[in-house]
Design an enzyme around this catalytic site. Sequence first.
Site, PDB file in Angstrom:
ATOM      1  N   HIS A   1       2.548   4.993   9.612  1.00  0.00           N
ATOM      2  CA  HIS A   1       1.500   5.328   8.642  1.00  0.00           C
ATOM      3  C   HIS A   1       0.257   4.453   8.845  1.00  0.00           C
ATOM      4  O   HIS A   1      -0.167   3.701   7.959  1.00  0.00           O
ATOM      5  CB  HIS A   1       2.017   5.196   7.201  1.00  0.00           C
ATOM      6  CG  HIS A   1       1.220   6.032   6.232  1.00  0.00           C
ATOM      7  ND1 HIS A   1       1.782   6.648   5.140  1.00  0.00           N
ATOM      8  CD2 HIS A   1      -0.095   6.361   6.199  1.00  0.00           C
ATOM      9  CE1 HIS A   1       0.840   7.319   4.477  1.00  0.00           C
ATOM     10  NE2 HIS A   1      -0.295   7.149   5.106  1.00  0.00           N
TER      11      HIS A   1
ATOM     12  N   GLU B   1       9.002   6.860   2.931  1.00  0.00           N
ATOM     13  CA  GLU B   1       8.480   5.689   3.642  1.00  0.00           C
ATOM     14  C   GLU B   1       8.788   4.413   2.873  1.00  0.00           C
ATOM     15  O   GLU B   1       8.825   4.443   1.639  1.00  0.00           O
ATOM     16  CB  GLU B   1       6.957   5.836   3.833  1.00  0.00           C
ATOM     17  CG  GLU B   1       6.571   7.010   4.731  1.00  0.00           C
ATOM     18  CD  GLU B   1       5.053   7.141   4.908  1.00  0.00           C
ATOM     19  OE1 GLU B   1       4.308   6.265   4.413  1.00  0.00           O
ATOM     20  OE2 GLU B   1       4.615   8.115   5.521  1.00  0.00           O
TER      21      GLU B   1
END
Length: 534
Positions: A284, A266
């Site tokens: 997220h 990420e």
Amino acid sequence: MSNASSHKPVVLIAEELSPATVDALGPDFEIRHCNGADRAELLSAIVDVDAILVRSATKVDAEAIAAAPRLRVVARAGVGLDNVDVPTATKAGVMVVNAPTSNIVTAAELACGLLVSVARNIPQANASLKQGEWKRNKYTGVELAEKTLGVVGLGRIGVLVAQRMSAFGMKIVAYDPYVQPARAAQMGVKLLTLDELLEVADFITVHLPKTPETLGLIGDEALHKVKPSVRIVNAARGGIVDEAALASALKEGRVAGAGLDVFSSEPCTDSPLFEFDSVVATPHLGASTGEAQEKAGISVARSVRLALAGELVPDAVNVQGGVIAEDVRPGLPLAEKLGRIFTALAGEVAVRLDVEVRGEITQHDVKVLELSTLKGVFEDVVAETVSYVNAPLFAQERGIEVRLTTSSESPEHRNLVTVSGTLASGDEVSVSGTLSGPKHILKIVAVGEFEVDLVLNDHMAFLRYGDRPGVVGTLGRILGEAGINIAGMQVARTAEGGDALVALTVDDSIPVPVLAEIAQEIGATSARAVNLVD
């Protein structure tokens, strides 16, 4: 730093946190702010601070820790600690704290949202309609009612998801090797092996921590065992569901859809999974609500206050006694008070100290009860403020050997803590206590060889004497004349006419002359008063 605030510890807030976080810190600190994402600004601002509060943009690495010789606490207002170098902090004696329970409701709600979205194609239909398309047939979904939801990981978030989705009429099964079937059954959840869950689940939601064992757990092998109609949600940690294997399964029609909030790397803005219309993806957002962020800020602010006061911090990740299990927490005041009673009974510091913990409580890490006992042992011995952090040092300085022993067996009590020690003379002193009933009432159940059953009170006294008639009357008379009310009393003896013990709780502390008068009148071999209020 101004003279007015020179005595206050300095807390640096390196990212935007809620006003409630600052309020939770209270007035005892000098609060400073900086932009932690600006490296140069961070390294100059951290030089003389005692604590730093961060979110995820500030990297508290070896360089930052080295630049901060006064630093005692790094607090991450959230769950993950990817941006904090915990090993380096530990070596430097810097405590690291986070807010492990701050986002559990928020994370559970997002997982439920992804489940509904992937079942009913809500985001895809929304995007299509906003582009001017009216395609009802294309976005036909499936009902959740009467479908089987497989929860992989029945921890706090998994339980919340199970509860919420059962309200949709789903049948809940779960895989978690660390949960007892009886506990799962109480929640209406059937425990299965992972293979069994993969075979029967219509929906699968993952709620495991990321460990070497869980990484890739839902991988190619697992995805060959599922129903082709299955829809998989991962709002836990990236990498538990193997993304390449999931993409292959979707491409080959072995999985019908997926809802993903987390990714192995990420930020993730480009993935083969994004090519599938049946995949719902979010960046997220598991902890991204105002409520969760406020809870996280308030939680770590409290931890900073405790840490800078030298107290035990339940959410510390790198100190002895770190995270405390919920079932162990009520034992902290019991162990501490038993430590204080032990010191009062002994009248001196022991050469060796044993803390024995028995019963169901020992299925958890109870090391913290040893720390709590030591805190109590030294509370009335040293002039300094005694804390969970410095209590072991006091024992070390005095050459006291401290041992913790545990046993799951406790025949008479659900849990039992015994503090015993050997004095320099060779004499043994011990006191035992328990947590009684659902309200965790603190009780003393033994003093040396004498069995008692007495609710712990702020003011107590223990007198040992030769068993004979009239003692209780004498004791009551003298206390009555002194205006001291007896709250509870127990008399125990080894044998008729042998040694006896009277243990009593009173409403006020017993003055030394009054205790001496009682001891003289009843011929006590020892008389000790204990006051558990400062």
